[in-house]
Design an enzyme around this catalytic site. Sequence first.
Site, PDB file in Angstrom:
ATOM      1  N   ASP A   1      -5.768   4.982   9.883  1.00 47.07           N
ATOM      2  CA  ASP A   1      -7.174   5.156   9.483  1.00 47.07           C
ATOM      3  C   ASP A   1      -7.714   3.903   8.806  1.00 47.07           C
ATOM      4  O   ASP A   1      -8.899   3.615   8.855  1.00 47.07           O
ATOM      5  CB  ASP A   1      -7.294   6.297   8.463  1.00 47.07           C
TER       6      ASP A   1
ATOM      7  N   HIS B   1       0.810  -1.218   0.000  1.00 49.21           N
ATOM      8  CA  HIS B   1       0.000   0.000   0.000  1.00 49.21           C
ATOM      9  C   HIS B   1       0.841   1.265   0.000  1.00 49.21           C
ATOM     10  O   HIS B   1       0.365   2.355   0.301  1.00 49.21           O
ATOM     11  CB  HIS B   1      -1.000  -0.026   1.158  1.00 49.21           C
TER      12      HIS B   1
ATOM     13  N   GLU C   1      -9.160  14.124  14.490  1.00 52.14           N
ATOM     14  CA  GLU C   1      -8.610  14.422  13.168  1.00 52.14           C
ATOM     15  C   GLU C   1      -9.290  15.671  12.623  1.00 52.14           C
ATOM     16  O   GLU C   1     -10.071  16.337  13.325  1.00 52.14           O
ATOM     17  CB  GLU C   1      -8.799  13.232  12.204  1.00 52.14           C
TER      18      GLU C   1
HETATM   19  P1  FAD Z   1       4.298  -1.875   1.994  1.00 55.79           P
HETATM   20  O1  FAD Z   1       3.810  -0.765   1.148  1.00 55.79           O
HETATM   21  O2  FAD Z   1       4.224  -3.229   1.453  1.00 55.79           O
HETATM   22  O3  FAD Z   1       5.796  -1.563   2.469  1.00 55.79           O
HETATM   23  C1  FAD Z   1       6.174  -0.283   2.913  1.00 55.79           C
HETATM   24  C2  FAD Z   1       7.697  -0.254   3.176  1.00 55.79           C
HETATM   25  O4  FAD Z   1       8.003  -1.042   4.318  1.00 55.79           O
HETATM   26  C3  FAD Z   1       8.517  -0.843   2.035  1.00 55.79           C
HETATM   27  O5  FAD Z   1       9.742  -0.171   1.974  1.00 55.79           O
HETATM   28  C4  FAD Z   1       8.718  -2.272   2.452  1.00 55.79           C
HETATM   29  O6  FAD Z   1       9.872  -2.844   1.862  1.00 55.79           O
HETATM   30  C5  FAD Z   1       8.828  -2.139   3.965  1.00 55.79           C
HETATM   31  N1  FAD Z   1       8.309  -3.284   4.693  1.00 55.79           N
HETATM   32  C6  FAD Z   1       7.123  -3.935   4.521  1.00 55.79           C
HETATM   33  N2  FAD Z   1       6.995  -4.895   5.435  1.00 55.79           N
HETATM   34  C7  FAD Z   1       8.104  -4.864   6.200  1.00 55.79           C
HETATM   35  C8  FAD Z   1       8.562  -5.610   7.316  1.00 55.79           C
HETATM   36  N3  FAD Z   1       7.859  -6.597   7.825  1.00 55.79           N
HETATM   37  N4  FAD Z   1       9.758  -5.282   7.862  1.00 55.79           N
HETATM   38  C9  FAD Z   1      10.505  -4.264   7.358  1.00 55.79           C
HETATM   39  N5  FAD Z   1      10.122  -3.541   6.305  1.00 55.79           N
HETATM   40  C10 FAD Z   1       8.938  -3.825   5.738  1.00 55.79           C
HETATM   41  N6  FAD Z   1      -0.395   5.362   7.036  1.00 55.79           N
HETATM   42  C11 FAD Z   1      -0.575   5.869   8.258  1.00 55.79           C
HETATM   43  O7  FAD Z   1       0.376   6.032   9.010  1.00 55.79           O
HETATM   44  N7  FAD Z   1      -1.816   6.226   8.681  1.00 55.79           N
HETATM   45  C12 FAD Z   1      -2.924   6.037   7.935  1.00 55.79           C
HETATM   46  O8  FAD Z   1      -4.012   6.356   8.362  1.00 55.79           O
HETATM   47  C13 FAD Z   1      -2.763   5.463   6.655  1.00 55.79           C
HETATM   48  N8  FAD Z   1      -3.827   5.242   5.871  1.00 55.79           N
HETATM   49  C14 FAD Z   1      -3.658   4.663   4.658  1.00 55.79           C
HETATM   50  C15 FAD Z   1      -4.780   4.399   3.876  1.00 55.79           C
HETATM   51  C16 FAD Z   1      -4.644   3.790   2.648  1.00 55.79           C
HETATM   52  C17 FAD Z   1      -5.856   3.524   1.821  1.00 55.79           C
HETATM   53  C18 FAD Z   1      -3.347   3.475   2.169  1.00 55.79           C
HETATM   54  C19 FAD Z   1      -3.166   2.877   0.831  1.00 55.79           C
HETATM   55  C20 FAD Z   1      -2.213   3.753   2.925  1.00 55.79           C
HETATM   56  C21 FAD Z   1      -2.363   4.344   4.185  1.00 55.79           C
HETATM   57  N9  FAD Z   1      -1.272   4.639   4.996  1.00 55.79           N
HETATM   58  C22 FAD Z   1      -1.457   5.158   6.233  1.00 55.79           C
HETATM   59  C23 FAD Z   1       0.104   4.441   4.524  1.00 55.79           C
HETATM   60  C24 FAD Z   1       0.643   3.109   4.954  1.00 55.79           C
HETATM   61  O9  FAD Z   1       0.846   3.053   6.340  1.00 55.79           O
HETATM   62  C25 FAD Z   1       1.994   2.866   4.351  1.00 55.79           C
HETATM   63  O10 FAD Z   1       1.931   3.011   2.969  1.00 55.79           O
HETATM   64  C26 FAD Z   1       2.487   1.489   4.699  1.00 55.79           C
HETATM   65  O11 FAD Z   1       3.812   1.344   4.291  1.00 55.79           O
HETATM   66  C27 FAD Z   1       1.655   0.468   3.986  1.00 55.79           C
HETATM   67  O12 FAD Z   1       1.760  -0.744   4.604  1.00 55.79           O
HETATM   68  P2  FAD Z   1       2.013  -2.037   3.752  1.00 55.79           P
HETATM   69  O13 FAD Z   1       1.904  -3.097   4.755  1.00 55.79           O
HETATM   70  O14 FAD Z   1       1.200  -2.122   2.557  1.00 55.79           O
HETATM   71  O15 FAD Z   1       3.573  -1.805   3.405  1.00 55.79           O
END
Ligand code: FAD
Length: 522
Positions: free
Chosen positions: A163, A100, A279
Amino acid sequence: MAVALPSFFTAIMIMSRLMAFIGISKNNDMSSKLQALDIAPKLSYDPSAIESASQDFGHIVKAAPQAVLLPSSPRDIASLINFSYSNSVPFSIAARGNSHSVNGQAMAKNGVVIDMTSMKNGNGTGISIASDGSYADVGGQQLWIDVLNATLGLGLTPVSWTDYLYLTVGGTLSNAGISGQTFRYGPQISNVYEIDVITGTADFVTCSPNNNSDLFYAALGGLGQFGIITRARIPLEPAPKRVKWVRMLYTDFSDFTRDQELLISKNGRNDNKALNYLEGSLLLDQGSLDNWRSSFFPPQDQPKIISLITKFRIVYCLEIVKHYDGQTKTTVDKDLQQLLKGLSYLPGFMFEKDAKYEEFLNRVHSEELKLKAKGLWDVPHPWLNLFIPKSKISDFNDGVFKSIVLQRNITTGPVLVYPMNRKKWDDRMSAVIPDEEIFYTVGLLQSSGFDDWRTFEDQNKEILQFCEKAGIKVKQYLPHYTTKVGWVNHFGSKWSTFQKRKLQFDPKLLLSPGQRIFNNNQ
Ligand code: FAD
């Protein structure tokens, strides 16, 4: 080690470019070596697996790995890292949580992407709750929605959220994890007792503030640069049953921020009279009242809200929540009234809902389902997330919301604006925030078509340029820079520690190359 850091990193960068180049011609060589590994059956070269690991929620950046690892345990991850680390031609590795990110942060061009979700039911990486209920041990690949469901089953809950809950624990802890609870409980990274990390040298390390603390502080907010988080110990508290959920509208920005700041000044973690969530957002002329952040306003009130927006073009919406349960059911309304006494929202523009705790926390998901059904979820997301010092938030409103956003008139996605308290963050962690005691987060969470996302990226650039010219020292959240200078400025006084930690925990620069911190072009 007596190596001057900049020259070490220059040498490593040249080496890694060379490796990337050699890697291309040696792909077959690497694949055949990979096939000799014990994890070979868990490596996928399937075009559909490669395709999905080449994309993310942003739908703007694309980068294809050579293979995707579908691990069933942390040992598989260690095996892969160890192989790359000891190889004469190391390759890059990215953990992919739920993908994400919006700018390719979880991608690994020509490297290997680890699909963390394949460990969902893996050995020792599930969700287990301490017998005294004080914490949960949670696999880094777990989605927060699953953590919520598992803990609620025992009447317990974590206290700091995002969120949206379909994000992984490792993914949000690599950034910060912020939401309306942050002003009181701190970000998610401030709510972790201990983590297990597999470093870029393939070492498996359990760390906490008292044990291997350098790695603990490095990895939290560390953008995946120091290791892969395979477990986090998250504190739990008794879960409330329901929430009072209130939105109030303002047309005056200084009234709006004054009230927000007043409300977050009551922030004691154990202060039962404080709010649980705060918020704020913009209601814009061309935006929908019920965008993906939640349907909220009663249909009968919508005409008067729409005419307010038409008249003022921007209306500010303050959103708060107070939890309650069987015991506090009879006092919650009075406590809320007390908190809201003397606020300056527009008379007649306060709206209230009563909801189940989990319905409130999972509010974005129902909107996600609606957008998915209309084909509007898997589209480009040219997002910009910023932290802004309190002293400049009014300049930001004038120069960005009232000027750039209104003039360009393209913003339809949610625009969030809310303050948090610096003292709830831990400066030893890698996450970067402004210097002032109170700072705001602003999130321009825009969706676009596949052919017009550049228009939004241009707006984002203009906003950043305006801030620089106006001396507004913003920090990006979920940062995205393509140059070394950008990263050095971003980290500011933390840059040398960040570099030193990289040298210590991932000296061959294997991990999370999609962040482009140590492998950028300039
Ligand atoms: P990914 O996008 O898969 O990875 C993010 C980064 O972390 C990459 O660099 C990856 O290599 C690394 N990574 C992933 N897993 C691990 C692990 N286990 N150990 C070490 N590194 C790792 N963020 C907020 O803070 N608050 C919010 O309210 C919020 N709302 C969101 C709503 C939506 C609809 C979306 C799409 C995103 C939102 N985000 C929010 C952002 C989100 O927290 C970050 O984009 C987060 O990185 C996404 O998590 P993911 O698990 O998909 O990680």
